[in-house]
Design an enzyme around this catalytic site. Structure first.
Site, PDB file in Angstrom:
ATOM      1  N   GLU A 111       1.115  -0.989  -0.068  1.00  0.00           N
ATOM      2  CA  GLU A 111      -0.397   0.424   0.015  1.00  0.00           C
ATOM      3  C   GLU A 111       1.617   1.239   0.035  1.00  0.00           C
ATOM      4  O   GLU A 111       1.286   1.203   1.007  1.00  0.00           O
ATOM      5  CB  GLU A 111      -1.055  -0.083   1.119  1.00  0.00           C
ATOM      6  CG  GLU A 111      -1.863  -1.194   1.332  1.00  0.00           C
ATOM      7  CD  GLU A 111      -2.494  -1.043   0.269  1.00  0.00           C
ATOM      8  OE1 GLU A 111      -2.813  -0.353   0.086  1.00  0.00           O
ATOM      9  OE2 GLU A 111      -3.149  -2.112  -0.658  1.00  0.00           O
ATOM     10  N   CYS A 151      -2.023   9.357   1.691  1.00  0.00           N
ATOM     11  CA  CYS A 151      -1.570   9.208   0.596  1.00  0.00           C
ATOM     12  C   CYS A 151      -2.629   8.475   0.019  1.00  0.00           C
ATOM     13  O   CYS A 151      -2.378   9.206  -1.024  1.00  0.00           O
ATOM     14  CB  CYS A 151      -1.462   6.630   1.004  1.00  0.00           C
ATOM     15  SG  CYS A 151      -2.214   6.235   1.926  1.00  0.00           S
TER      16      CYS A 151
END
Length: 537
Positions: free
Chosen positions: A252, A286
């Site tokens: 991720e 993010c």
């Protein structure tokens, strides 16, 4: 060297980013200490694998109760190491874990139950290759089993959420877990206290602190799987080392997330969404909004309204005491401040307009919300992850141009599309190369525990959350079951010319699409069954 975590040869000082105070020191783990951690994990996993999913859920509900009873204290610990606001800590660190625990309590047993699947008709029986009893004797199913011991490598921006969420998912799937937190925000003591005081299963989730050196030692100890959240460069490093041992890796990674705003939008909602989506956790998310593409006819109105709102929200400069009303906390690390400043300097030198903010408060980690307007698509601030309280606004004319601009990035994590025309909004959303997309909202997909989360392109690989969050930590095993009998299968030896010809006719008939294909195939199957019985070895 980061001001937040100063490393010596074997020790790491962890700082409060608001004050610069040294909170504590952590030391690297030795190879021998890591071996002991794995030994405990594997012993716990052997017990865990024998527990039912319902029994595992009883353990995770202990964590849920602990978090509800100690919410303020957990928030304070997170804030002391990250510098985020109290509300950000509550909304983006604590709430997702509570909601996930509640969601899996209702669904995990079903998600991990054996799953029956159909058996191809050629493999079945009567009229094809066997008797009526044979027809009911064949079964097929999918089984979800634990992998073993899973290593979770967590980032510094959401140290609690992005360690505990995958850890609980892995645990519910029957795995023991080792968490390797970031050196910047290790939250030392928080995990251990939560596990001990909640009465959670001993050694099923353990934490190992240290730098990349300790992380490399953890990988060398060969976990069953690695789940890494962090930068693209960090993901490449982990994947390279894991490849030596063929350890499966889920990544991720970063994002450069686009927000497309069409001229029929509700401007008030769109600017408020852009502000929160870009400034949440001081932009250190993010999935935060970084690139805003606004249809040219509303560019000036959008920028003016966003600037006005941006300059109204509270920061540590205007609200140093956080009673829950602070909107934007401070940056966690000095190295990220340096990256933001370098991007802004280049943007300004190449003609970008810094409409608001743009300068870190000297001697602090306080970086004000910043708005940049430009048409220069070559700027680093439009292409490299900024990871701070900065949003850029670029105009576009047509739908096709907006899609092209949004997809012109090595990243593909998150995105949003804003329009009153929902048909157009969904058409554009489907055209975006992204793991997640919200229409007329921001960061909404990851707030839904039932939806998978993950990225495309350099934003990573794999999915978790929802049923994927359990299956990604499972050995997904296929199983077929036959009754014990003296019958031979049509595909077994011996091969003969007659069998080949009958098989050819059977397949051509069965897959011909003819309305009577099944009936005709049944007749051929009967002949084939008789031949197999006659020609057995």
């Amino acid at each position: 060297m980061s001001q937040t975590a100063a490393e010596t040869k074997d020790r790491i000082d962890v700082h409060n980013p608001k004050t610069g105070e040294v909170l504590y020191t952590v030391s690297e783990y030795t190879v021998e200490e890591i071996a002991d951690i794995y030994e405990k994990a594997r012993a716990a996993q052997a017990v865990l694998a024998k527990m039912s999913v319902a029994e595992r859920l009883q353990e995770t509900q202990k964590l849920k109760k602990y978090l509800c009873d100690n919410m303020d204290e957990v928030c304070r610990k997170i804030i002391s190491e990250t510098g985020k606001s109290r509300t950000d800590a509550l909304l983006a660190e604590i709430y997702p874990i509570l909601d996930m625990l509640d969601y899996y309590a209702k669904n995990a047993v079903r998600f991990l139950a054996d799953q029956k699947v159909n058996t191809p008709i050629v493999m079945l029986g009567p009229g094809l290759t066997g008797t009526v009893r044979d027809f009911f004797s064949k079964k097929a199913k999918i089984i979800y089993e634990p992998l073993g011991t899973v290593l979770i490598v967590a980032p510094w921006n959401y140290p609690f959420h992005l360690s505990i969420f995958p850890a609980i998912s892995a645990f519910l799937a029957g795995n023991a877990v080792i968490i390797k937190p970031s050196t910047q925000t290790p939250l030392k003591g928080l995990y251990e206290e939560m596990i001990e005081k909640s009465g959670f299963m001993k050694d099923a989730i353990q934490c190992v602190y240290g730098s990349r050196k300790t992380g490399e030692r953890l990988i060398d100890a060969k976990p069953a799987k690695i789940f890494f959240t962090g930068s693209v460069s960090g993901g490449r490093h982990v994947m390279t080392q894991a490849a030596k041992y063929l350890i499966p890796v889920e990544l991720e990674l970063g994002g450069k997330d686009p927000m497309i705003v069409f001229d029929d939008v509700h401007l008030e909602r769109a600017t408020s969404g852009a502000l929160w989506g870009g400034m949440l956790n001081c932009g250190q998310t993010c999935t935060s909004v970084e690139r805003i593409f606004v249809q040219e006819s509303i560019l000036d109105a959008f920028v003016a309204q966003l600037k006005e709102k941006m300059e109204k929200i509270s920061t540590l400069s205007t609200k140093p005491d956080d009673d829950g009303g602070l909107c934007v906390g401070c940056m966690t690390t000095s190295f990220q401040i340096e990256e933001i400043e370098a991007q802004l300097q280049e943007a300004q030198e190449k003609g970008a307009d810094i409409v608001s903010g743009g300068k870190c408060v000297p001697g602090t980690h306080i970086f004000p919300p910043t708005l940049v307007v430009t048409r220069n698509l070559s700027l680093k601030i439009l292409n490299d992850e900024t990871f701070g309280p900065v949003v850029t606004v670029v105009p576009f004319k047509t739908e096709e141009e907006a899609i092209r601009l949004a997809n012109d990035s090595p990243f593909g994590l998150n995105s949003s599309v804003w329009s009153r025309d929902l048909v157009r909004a969904e058409r554009v959303a489907r055209a975006l190369v992204s793991g997640n997309v919200s229409i007329n909202n921001v960061l909404a997909t990851q707030a839904n525990a039932a939806l998978p989360f993950g990225g495309a392109k350099e934003s990573g690989m794999g999915r978790y959350h929802g049923p994927f969050g359990l299956h990604s930590f499972s050995n997904i095993k296929s199983m077929t079951i036959d009754q014990s009998s003296d019958r031979s299968e049509i595909n077994w030896y011996p091969y003969t010319k007659e069998k080949f010809e009958l098989l050819t006719k059977l397949f051509k008939t069965l897959y011909s699409g003819h309305p009577l294909a099944l009936l005709r195939a049944g007749l051929l199957g009967s002949k084939l069954a008789a031949l197999v019985k006659k020609q057995r070895l």
